[in-house]
Design a protein around this motif. Structure first.
Motif, mmCIF file in Angstrom:
data_model
loop_
_atom_site.group_PDB
_atom_site.id
_atom_site.type_symbol
_atom_site.label_atom_id
_atom_site.label_comp_id
_atom_site.label_asym_id
_atom_site.label_seq_id
_atom_site.Cartn_x
_atom_site.Cartn_y
_atom_site.Cartn_z
ATOM 1 N N LYS A 63 0.816 -1.331 -0.150
ATOM 2 C CA LYS A 63 0.076 0.178 -0.293
ATOM 3 C C LYS A 63 0.988 1.088 0.000
ATOM 4 C CE LYS A 63 -3.924 -2.037 2.234
ATOM 5 N NZ LYS A 63 -4.875 -1.825 3.525
ATOM 6 N N THR A 64 0.350 2.376 -0.690
ATOM 7 C CA THR A 64 1.025 3.435 -0.558
ATOM 8 C C THR A 64 1.005 4.142 0.824
ATOM 9 O OG1 THR A 64 0.131 3.962 -2.780
ATOM 10 C CG2 THR A 64 0.916 5.950 -1.605
ATOM 11 N N GLU A 65 2.425 4.551 1.070
ATOM 12 C CA GLU A 65 2.570 5.257 2.423
ATOM 13 C C GLU A 65 2.313 6.869 2.189
ATOM 14 O OE1 GLU A 65 5.594 4.102 4.964
ATOM 15 O OE2 GLU A 65 5.008 2.043 4.709
ATOM 16 N N LEU A 66 1.453 7.330 2.852
ATOM 17 C CA LEU A 66 0.970 8.961 2.532
ATOM 18 C C LEU A 66 1.777 9.682 3.489
ATOM 19 C CD1 LEU A 66 -2.970 8.492 1.879
ATOM 20 C CD2 LEU A 66 -1.084 8.596 0.257
ATOM 21 N N ASN A 67 2.141 11.014 2.956
ATOM 22 C CA ASN A 67 2.468 11.887 3.823
ATOM 23 C C ASN A 67 1.838 13.358 3.656
ATOM 24 O OD1 ASN A 67 3.767 13.324 1.529
ATOM 25 N ND2 ASN A 67 5.701 12.300 2.175
ATOM 26 N N GLN A 123 -4.279 19.302 9.062
ATOM 27 C CA GLN A 123 -3.089 18.813 9.372
ATOM 28 C C GLN A 123 -3.036 17.113 9.319
ATOM 29 O OE1 GLN A 123 -3.781 20.493 13.149
ATOM 30 N NE2 GLN A 123 -3.863 18.507 14.309
ATOM 31 N N THR A 124 -2.088 16.607 9.579
ATOM 32 C CA THR A 124 -1.916 15.203 9.466
ATOM 33 C C THR A 124 -1.326 14.481 10.766
ATOM 34 O OG1 THR A 124 0.333 15.115 8.681
ATOM 35 C CG2 THR A 124 -1.623 15.010 7.044
ATOM 36 N N THR A 125 -1.667 13.359 11.084
ATOM 37 C CA THR A 125 -1.258 12.518 12.075
ATOM 38 C C THR A 125 0.162 12.558 12.163
ATOM 39 O OG1 THR A 125 -1.513 10.480 11.355
ATOM 40 C CG2 THR A 125 -3.469 11.174 12.323
ATOM 41 N N ASP A 126 0.697 12.175 13.563
ATOM 42 C CA ASP A 126 2.166 11.867 13.423
ATOM 43 C C ASP A 126 2.589 10.671 12.966
ATOM 44 O OD1 ASP A 126 4.553 11.703 14.572
ATOM 45 O OD2 ASP A 126 4.093 11.089 16.685
ATOM 46 N N PRO A 127 3.380 10.822 11.867
ATOM 47 C CA PRO A 127 3.921 9.578 11.152
ATOM 48 C C PRO A 127 4.605 8.534 12.005
ATOM 49 C CG PRO A 127 5.182 11.561 10.580
ATOM 50 C CD PRO A 127 4.200 11.996 11.682
ATOM 51 N N SER A 128 4.798 8.715 13.089
ATOM 52 C CA SER A 128 5.517 7.231 13.936
ATOM 53 C C SER A 128 4.220 6.690 14.421
ATOM 54 C CB SER A 128 6.334 8.117 14.990
ATOM 55 O OG SER A 128 5.408 8.832 16.185
ATOM 56 N N GLN A 129 3.112 7.023 14.507
ATOM 57 C CA GLN A 129 1.723 6.636 15.132
ATOM 58 C C GLN A 129 1.363 5.759 14.167
ATOM 59 O OE1 GLN A 129 -1.254 9.581 16.491
ATOM 60 N NE2 GLN A 129 -2.278 7.804 17.532
ATOM 61 N N TYR A 130 1.174 5.980 13.057
ATOM 62 C CA TYR A 130 0.527 4.991 11.939
ATOM 63 C C TYR A 130 1.710 4.911 10.827
ATOM 64 C CZ TYR A 130 -3.800 6.287 14.113
ATOM 65 O OH TYR A 130 -4.635 6.577 14.983
ATOM 66 N N SER A 131 1.564 3.871 9.960
ATOM 67 C CA SER A 131 2.465 3.759 8.833
ATOM 68 C C SER A 131 2.215 4.705 7.826
ATOM 69 C CB SER A 131 2.552 2.296 8.107
ATOM 70 O OG SER A 131 1.150 2.138 7.446
ATOM 71 N N ARG A 155 -6.049 3.220 1.004
ATOM 72 C CA ARG A 155 -4.919 3.391 0.157
ATOM 73 C C ARG A 155 -4.902 2.022 -0.672
ATOM 74 N NH1 ARG A 155 -0.391 2.778 3.727
ATOM 75 N NH2 ARG A 155 -1.873 1.770 5.206
ATOM 76 N N SER A 156 -4.216 2.047 -1.708
ATOM 77 C CA SER A 156 -4.010 0.807 -2.561
ATOM 78 C C SER A 156 -2.559 0.969 -2.988
ATOM 79 C CB SER A 156 -4.859 0.677 -3.727
ATOM 80 O OG SER A 156 -4.760 1.999 -4.556
ATOM 81 N N SER A 157 -2.253 0.043 -3.759
ATOM 82 C CA SER A 157 -0.744 0.093 -4.234
ATOM 83 C C SER A 157 -0.407 1.269 -5.065
ATOM 84 C CB SER A 157 -0.666 -1.122 -5.419
ATOM 85 O OG SER A 157 -0.977 -2.318 -4.660
#
Length: 183
Positions: A63-67, A123-131, A155-157
């Protein structure tokens, strides 16, 4: 790979390959027949080919990892989930944009004409909390019923889409894209 496969590989496959390689090397030393070197080369070629194949499959299907930067852009109703008149009406009535200054503009429209704009910030969540970072929306009052809760990100590929819950319409599916008039 899973834990069971890793155990199987470490305790069964790897020692078996090491023993076979050692046997063929010893056989080659005593007989000097090239067939043993060819067998060793084939075994290791297959092993590395298998590793590359598995790595490629995992890369293609992960799955795509989003920022936060991935969320910037224009969003339209995704009419692929439930095509028809209702999806077409939603497509022509709602769209939004997230700009690089972390502002969100939700548009209520009549086709290409914008009737009302709702403003807010993201805003977005803390990246260390989720992938993958998740989107959080803070809207100015009054708020539109679609924006009462934060969206769920699926998310998909290769891409993702956002699902907003509305008490009037249930789920609304948005994807990145430019709005174009329907034919």
């Amino acid at each position: 790979m899973g834990f069971g496969f890793n155990l199987f590989f470490v305790f069964i496959i790897a020692p078996l390959i090491a023993i076979l390689t050692l046997v063929f090397i010893v056989s080659w030393i005593f007989t000097r027949q090239k067939i043993y070197i060819k067998i060793i080369g084939t075994i290791w070629f297959l092993i590395f080919g298998f590793i590359i194949l598995i790595g490629t499959i995992q890369w293609l299907t992960s799955k795509t990892e989003l920022n936060k930067n991935d969320y910037y852009g224009h969003y339209i109703i995704n009419r692929d989930f439930f095509p028809g008149r209702q999806a077409n009406w939603q497509y022509e009535t709602y769209r939004f944009e997230i700009k690089k200054n972390d502002s969100i503009y939700f548009y209520v429209t009549n086709k290409e004409k914008i009737l009302k704009t709702y403003r807010g910030t993201i805003q977005t969540t803390d990246p260390s909390q989720y992938s993958s970072e998740r989107l959080i929306i803070n809207m100015e009052q009054p708020i539109h019923h679609i924006l009462k809760t934060d969206p769920t990100t699926y998310r998909s590929s290769w891409n993702f889409y956002l699902v907003f819950y509305s008490e009037k319409f249930n789920n609304l599916y948005f994807k990145k894209g430019k709005w174009r008039p329907l034919d």
